[in-house]
Design a protein around this motif. Structure first.
Motif, PDB file in Angstrom:
ATOM      1  N   UNK A 122      97.337 118.605  86.341  1.00 49.89           N
ATOM      2  CA  UNK A 122      97.831 119.748  87.105  1.00 49.89           C
ATOM      3  C   UNK A 122      96.694 120.397  87.899  1.00 49.89           C
ATOM      4  N   UNK A 123      96.823 120.423  89.204  1.00 52.59           N
ATOM      5  CA  UNK A 123      95.788 121.008  90.059  1.00 52.59           C
ATOM      6  C   UNK A 123      95.586 122.496  89.765  1.00 52.59           C
ATOM      7  N   UNK A 124      96.637 123.163  89.293  1.00 56.73           N
ATOM      8  CA  UNK A 124      96.538 124.591  88.976  1.00 56.73           C
ATOM      9  C   UNK A 124      95.601 124.846  87.800  1.00 56.73           C
ATOM     10  N   UNK A 125      95.393 123.845  86.974  1.00 58.30           N
ATOM     11  CA  UNK A 125      94.493 123.989  85.824  1.00 58.30           C
ATOM     12  C   UNK A 125      93.057 123.597  86.164  1.00 58.30           C
ATOM     13  N   UNK A 126      92.845 123.113  87.386  1.00 55.64           N
ATOM     14  CA  UNK A 126      91.506 122.682  87.784  1.00 55.64           C
ATOM     15  C   UNK A 126      90.567 123.878  87.849  1.00 55.64           C
ATOM     16  N   UNK A 127      89.395 123.691  87.330  1.00 58.84           N
ATOM     17  CA  UNK A 127      88.386 124.747  87.390  1.00 58.84           C
ATOM     18  C   UNK A 127      87.801 124.785  88.793  1.00 58.84           C
ATOM     19  N   UNK A 128      87.550 125.978  89.280  1.00 61.34           N
ATOM     20  CA  UNK A 128      86.909 126.165  90.584  1.00 61.34           C
ATOM     21  C   UNK A 128      85.417 126.389  90.330  1.00 61.34           C
ATOM     22  N   UNK A 129      84.604 125.540  90.920  1.00 59.12           N
ATOM     23  CA  UNK A 129      83.154 125.615  90.748  1.00 59.12           C
ATOM     24  C   UNK A 129      82.520 126.124  92.033  1.00 59.12           C
ATOM     25  N   UNK A 135      75.198 123.057  91.391  1.00 59.17           N
ATOM     26  CA  UNK A 135      73.766 122.748  91.493  1.00 59.17           C
ATOM     27  C   UNK A 135      73.058 122.952  90.158  1.00 59.17           C
ATOM     28  N   UNK A 136      73.473 123.971  89.395  1.00 58.75           N
ATOM     29  CA  UNK A 136      72.883 124.199  88.071  1.00 58.75           C
ATOM     30  C   UNK A 136      73.203 123.024  87.143  1.00 58.75           C
ATOM     31  N   UNK A 137      74.440 122.554  87.199  1.00 60.10           N
ATOM     32  CA  UNK A 137      74.839 121.411  86.356  1.00 60.10           C
ATOM     33  C   UNK A 137      74.036 120.180  86.760  1.00 60.10           C
ATOM     34  N   UNK A 138      73.873 119.956  88.054  1.00 50.28           N
ATOM     35  CA  UNK A 138      73.131 118.783  88.533  1.00 50.28           C
ATOM     36  C   UNK A 138      71.654 118.860  88.146  1.00 50.28           C
TER      37      UNK A 138
END
Length: 160
Positions: A122-129, A135-138
């Motif tokens: 479900x796209x509605x459950x997708x987290x918005x980054x 960049x912090x995750x990378x």
């Protein structure tokens, strides 16, 4: 103050309008064509020395509207350049090659010896980054950088 916010403030006046044209915020009389500006601000300007002025374009501009436009410019100049523009936001989409069954990243969990992607249909459950968060995750997980870049799908915001 963001550029979009500045446009809204100026365009709410009675006699003055503003629009962004490339890297410039042009301010002009409501009754004139937008090429006949009286103030032109590079959206990355940091002081009044770089604001272009053409007072001949002030035809039919109410003094209070001119004051508001100049106040908005000052507020923009007081705002750091990087804060003037909306930050890009992304969803991470897996399995893009199958348009009928994409999977969206709803969460990323990193631990000492684990890395977990929670997925949702479900796209509605997708987290918005935000760009900053990705960049912090990378930086923390450099081996993920190519995968994250491949999964990024820009989310358009109402502020854009």
């Amino acid at each position: 103050m963001k550029i979009k916010e500045a446009l809204n403030f100026i365009n709410a006046t009675t006699t003055v309008r503003a629009k962004v044209d490339g890297d410039y915020l042009n301010i002009f009389s409501k009754d004139m064509i937008s090429d006949n500006w009286f103030l032109k601000l590079n959206t990355k300007a940091i002081n009044w020395d770089t604001v272009l002025k053409h007072w001949g374009g002030l035809t039919d501009v109410a003094p209070e509207d001119l004051a508001r436009a100049m106040d908005v410019i000052q507020r923009l100049l007081d705002t750091p350049v990087e804060e003037r523009f909306p930050e890009k936001k992304y969803q991470l989409v897996v399995k893009r090659e199958n348009p009928f069954c994409p999977k969206y990243v709803s969460n990323i969990i990193t631990g000492f010896d684990e890395l977990v992607f929670d997925l949702s249909k479900d796209e509605k459950e997708a987290r918005i980054f935000s760009e900053k968060k990705l960049n912090q995750i990378k930086e923390r997980e450099p081996s993920l950088a190519p995968a994250i870049d491949a999964m990024k799908k820009e989310v358009k915001d109402d502020e854009d």
